[in-house]
Design a protein around this motif. Sequence first.
Motif, PDB file in Angstrom:
ATOM      1  N   ILE A 181       0.855  -1.194   0.000  1.00  0.00           N
ATOM      2  CA  ILE A 181       0.000   0.000   0.000  1.00  0.00           C
ATOM      3  C   ILE A 181       0.889   1.240   0.000  1.00  0.00           C
ATOM      4  N   PHE A 182       0.299   2.392  -0.179  1.00  0.00           N
ATOM      5  CA  PHE A 182       1.046   3.605   0.150  1.00  0.00           C
ATOM      6  C   PHE A 182       0.100   4.598   0.813  1.00  0.00           C
ATOM      7  N   THR A 183       0.647   5.379   1.719  1.00  0.00           N
ATOM      8  CA  THR A 183      -0.209   6.153   2.627  1.00  0.00           C
ATOM      9  C   THR A 183      -0.955   7.279   1.928  1.00  0.00           C
ATOM     10  N   ARG A 184      -0.411   7.807   0.821  1.00  0.00           N
ATOM     11  CA  ARG A 184      -1.073   8.923   0.137  1.00  0.00           C
ATOM     12  C   ARG A 184      -2.043   8.450  -0.928  1.00  0.00           C
ATOM     13  N   CYS A 185      -2.300   7.153  -1.007  1.00  0.00           N
ATOM     14  CA  CYS A 185      -3.155   6.625  -2.075  1.00  0.00           C
ATOM     15  C   CYS A 185      -4.514   7.326  -2.075  1.00  0.00           C
ATOM     16  N   PRO A 186      -4.868   7.967  -3.197  1.00  0.00           N
ATOM     17  CA  PRO A 186      -6.118   8.725  -3.243  1.00  0.00           C
ATOM     18  C   PRO A 186      -7.315   7.894  -3.704  1.00  0.00           C
ATOM     19  N   ASP A 189     -11.019   2.913  -3.175  1.00  0.00           N
ATOM     20  CA  ASP A 189     -11.252   1.470  -3.327  1.00  0.00           C
ATOM     21  C   ASP A 189      -9.952   0.675  -3.406  1.00  0.00           C
ATOM     22  N   LYS A 190      -8.814   1.342  -3.324  1.00  0.00           N
ATOM     23  CA  LYS A 190      -7.550   0.601  -3.425  1.00  0.00           C
ATOM     24  C   LYS A 190      -6.874   0.512  -2.053  1.00  0.00           C
ATOM     25  N   CYS A 191      -5.794   1.279  -1.815  1.00  0.00           N
ATOM     26  CA  CYS A 191      -5.063   1.095  -0.554  1.00  0.00           C
ATOM     27  C   CYS A 191      -5.925   1.303   0.692  1.00  0.00           C
ATOM     28  N   PRO A 192      -6.720   2.375   0.757  1.00  0.00           N
ATOM     29  CA  PRO A 192      -7.530   2.539   1.977  1.00  0.00           C
ATOM     30  C   PRO A 192      -8.445   1.331   2.215  1.00  0.00           C
ATOM     31  N   LYS A 273       0.050   4.947  -9.802  1.00  0.00           N
ATOM     32  CA  LYS A 273      -0.981   3.955 -10.140  1.00  0.00           C
ATOM     33  C   LYS A 273      -0.388   2.574  -9.929  1.00  0.00           C
ATOM     34  N   HIS A 274      -1.212   1.687  -9.405  1.00  0.00           N
ATOM     35  CA  HIS A 274      -0.628   0.398  -9.038  1.00  0.00           C
ATOM     36  C   HIS A 274      -1.663  -0.708  -9.035  1.00  0.00           C
ATOM     37  N   SER A 275      -1.161  -1.955  -9.090  1.00  0.00           N
ATOM     38  CA  SER A 275      -2.022  -3.109  -8.903  1.00  0.00           C
ATOM     39  C   SER A 275      -1.990  -3.499  -7.433  1.00  0.00           C
TER      40      SER A 275
END
Length: 307
Positions: A181-186, A189-192, A273-275
């Motif tokens: 994950i990364f903390t700034r993920c906006p 539906d992904k990292c959070p 952007k990431h999977s």
Amino acid sequence: MKTYARRTLGLILAGLILTGATGCDRTEKSGAAASAPAVAARADGAERYALTGEVLSVNEAGKAITVRHDEVKGLMPAMTMDFAVSGGDVRVLKAGQHIRAELVREKNGDSRLEKIWPDDQATNAAIAAGARGLREDTMTKGKAAYREMGEAIPNFTLLDQEGRVITSGRFRGKTVMLNFIFTRCPFVDKCPAATLKMMAAQKQVKAAALPNIELISITLDPAYDTPGILKEYAAVRGIDPANFSFLTGPEGAIRDLLTQFGVVAEFEGDLLKHSLATLLIDPTGKIIHRADGSGWEPEEFVAKMKK
Ligand SMILES: [Cu+2]
């Protein structure tokens, strides 16, 4: 898939370099003294200087630390002074600790420290050796670097949300649920969302009193996600750190882990952007379950932990 992943990973590197103006890329230098440019002006008018020094005291309530710092090139000679730091950093830092950081000076004269990393010799040596080993392993395996189900995960040495050196060996004998994950993920539906599911799994593990389970989230964005940033991320969510670690480290090591775990991450401008991949690793270090994307449920992982 592998070819695509490898090509895209090249783009991550390009992206990280292109966004160097807004991010700190000195994590790569874990083994060496930081010798970043003396000053980098930013669009907001703030100036950033590379700083190294020793923490003399920590004022948790005041979110400030006293640092005996080395010369800050282009700004001031070596001296002892107080700096504002983030809520996560103030909880991670300890008196006597050597750090490297960015001194941020606002136009109005306010200054603070950001991008704070441990900088003692033992930590630097361990992290650098881990990154080197991972690099060699990834290079040697080449196209076979992707770890299939049933294969062992690569060895790694990273820093946790307390700034402690954590090696993969620490998790032998435990069943590990791992994601990136990364903390700034906006993207809600992904990292959070992934973190919420990891938290739900942790709660289910606790409710079922399953022993020897660890959860790990490794950052996709090590230029920003320092131990202090990860500490804050976990703290604001009320995450129990007893068996849930957030790991960061040199960008090279993270890239090699992404290659080996088959996770694609790529900067488009400032946007990463990431999977997504979530893995279950058995006590011997073998991958026993994997869910790609966000269509998985905590229950499916917890059920497999019970076997
Ligand atoms: Cu994300």
